[in-house]
Scaffold this motif. Structure first.
Motif, mmCIF file in Angstrom:
data_model
loop_
_atom_site.group_PDB
_atom_site.id
_atom_site.type_symbol
_atom_site.label_atom_id
_atom_site.label_comp_id
_atom_site.label_asym_id
_atom_site.label_seq_id
_atom_site.Cartn_x
_atom_site.Cartn_y
_atom_site.Cartn_z
ATOM 1 N N ARG A 106 -0.641 -0.970 -14.442
ATOM 2 C CA ARG A 106 -1.267 0.725 -14.975
ATOM 3 C C ARG A 106 -1.826 0.766 -14.244
ATOM 4 N NH1 ARG A 106 -2.879 -1.366 -19.248
ATOM 5 N NH2 ARG A 106 -1.144 -1.164 -20.477
ATOM 6 N N GLY A 107 -2.408 2.157 -13.620
ATOM 7 C CA GLY A 107 -3.392 2.943 -12.565
ATOM 8 C C GLY A 107 -2.957 3.845 -11.215
ATOM 9 N N ARG A 108 -1.523 2.753 -10.707
ATOM 10 C CA ARG A 108 -0.392 2.570 -9.869
ATOM 11 C C ARG A 108 0.327 3.133 -10.370
ATOM 12 N NH1 ARG A 108 1.044 -1.895 -7.665
ATOM 13 N NH2 ARG A 108 1.032 -2.771 -9.288
ATOM 14 N N PHE A 109 1.135 2.912 -10.907
ATOM 15 C CA PHE A 109 2.432 3.792 -11.125
ATOM 16 C C PHE A 109 2.236 4.766 -12.438
ATOM 17 C CE2 PHE A 109 5.500 -0.726 -10.283
ATOM 18 C CZ PHE A 109 4.829 -0.448 -9.429
ATOM 19 N N ALA A 110 3.696 5.984 -12.329
ATOM 20 C CA ALA A 110 3.799 6.914 -12.990
ATOM 21 C C ALA A 110 4.832 6.993 -14.009
ATOM 22 C CB ALA A 110 2.959 7.778 -12.864
ATOM 23 N N GLY A 114 0.291 -1.310 0.215
ATOM 24 C CA GLY A 114 -0.083 0.139 -0.229
ATOM 25 C C GLY A 114 0.810 1.195 0.513
ATOM 26 N N GLY A 115 1.727 1.151 0.425
ATOM 27 C CA GLY A 115 2.697 2.312 0.685
ATOM 28 C C GLY A 115 3.405 2.620 -1.058
ATOM 29 N N SER A 116 4.772 4.029 -1.161
ATOM 30 C CA SER A 116 5.000 4.434 -2.265
ATOM 31 C C SER A 116 6.572 4.527 -2.343
ATOM 32 C CB SER A 116 4.697 5.747 -2.105
ATOM 33 O OG SER A 116 2.903 5.975 -2.322
ATOM 34 N N LEU A 117 6.792 3.899 -3.757
ATOM 35 C CA LEU A 117 8.590 4.575 -3.575
ATOM 36 C C LEU A 117 8.585 4.968 -4.786
ATOM 37 C CD1 LEU A 117 9.640 1.181 -2.479
ATOM 38 C CD2 LEU A 117 10.794 3.254 -1.645
ATOM 39 N N ARG A 118 9.985 6.083 -5.308
ATOM 40 C CA ARG A 118 10.424 6.826 -6.871
ATOM 41 C C ARG A 118 11.630 6.106 -6.421
ATOM 42 N NH1 ARG A 118 11.816 12.623 -7.991
ATOM 43 N NH2 ARG A 118 10.050 13.315 -9.475
ATOM 44 N N ASN A 159 2.842 3.807 -6.472
ATOM 45 C CA ASN A 159 1.998 4.450 -5.518
ATOM 46 C C ASN A 159 1.716 2.722 -5.412
ATOM 47 O OD1 ASN A 159 3.079 6.738 -5.471
ATOM 48 N ND2 ASN A 159 1.055 7.360 -6.960
ATOM 49 N N SER A 160 0.517 2.056 -4.118
ATOM 50 C CA SER A 160 -0.341 1.121 -3.802
ATOM 51 C C SER A 160 0.754 -0.408 -4.111
ATOM 52 C CB SER A 160 -1.823 1.082 -5.151
ATOM 53 O OG SER A 160 -2.186 1.969 -4.187
ATOM 54 N N LEU A 161 1.444 -0.133 -3.653
ATOM 55 C CA LEU A 161 2.729 -0.913 -4.282
ATOM 56 C C LEU A 161 1.915 -2.415 -3.357
ATOM 57 C CD1 LEU A 161 6.181 0.621 -3.430
ATOM 58 C CD2 LEU A 161 5.174 -1.024 -5.745
ATOM 59 N N LYS A 162 2.688 -3.467 -3.931
ATOM 60 C CA LYS A 162 1.964 -4.981 -3.344
ATOM 61 C C LYS A 162 3.231 -5.919 -3.548
ATOM 62 C CE LYS A 162 -2.590 -4.546 -6.322
ATOM 63 N NZ LYS A 162 -2.865 -5.024 -8.021
ATOM 64 N N PRO A 163 2.991 -7.115 -3.346
ATOM 65 C CA PRO A 163 3.942 -7.712 -2.544
ATOM 66 C C PRO A 163 4.675 -8.237 -4.266
ATOM 67 C CG PRO A 163 2.755 -7.605 -1.029
ATOM 68 C CD PRO A 163 2.243 -7.354 -1.614
#
Length: 116
Positions: free
Chosen positions: A64-68, A15-19, A83-87
């Protein structure tokens, strides 16, 4: 020749984010595709997202829809906001550039680990 250096990545809970960031040097004017791939243990390297030189963007269905993907005006830095990272996003992420006539260039890879 194009050289690529990545930064970012790390450990995050679901559910977290990274860049991720990629810095290109060398003959950056020859780049016509820039993007991100990933590879998990025992799997093939796969496209995550990329820019074409005309600005067209491609995304893998899984992100798609989570990463940009984005880039700077000079087209020598590009980024992947995740965003909305998953395992299942856990992998080594590689910065990629395709240039003429040299072909593919790759960064050293950065580990992204998403815990449940």
């Amino acid at each position: 020749q194009v050289q690529l250096v990545e930064s970012g990545g790390g450990l995050v809970t679901a559910g977290g984010s990274l860049r991720l960031s990629c810095a290109a040097s060398g003959n950056v004017a020859s780049i016509w595709y820039m993007g991100w791939y990933r590879q998990d243990i025992g799997k093939q390297r796969e496209l995550v997202a990329r820019f074409a030189i005309d600005g067209t963007k491609d995304y893998a269905d899984a992100v798609r829809g989570r990463f940009a993907i984005s880039r700077n005006a000079a087209r020598n830095r590009w980024y992947l906001q995740m965003n909305s990272l998953k395992p299942e996003d856990t992998a080594v992420y590689y910065c990629n550039a395709v240039s003429k006539p040299a072909g593919d260039a790759w960064g050293q890879g950065t580990q992204v680990t998403v815990s449940a």
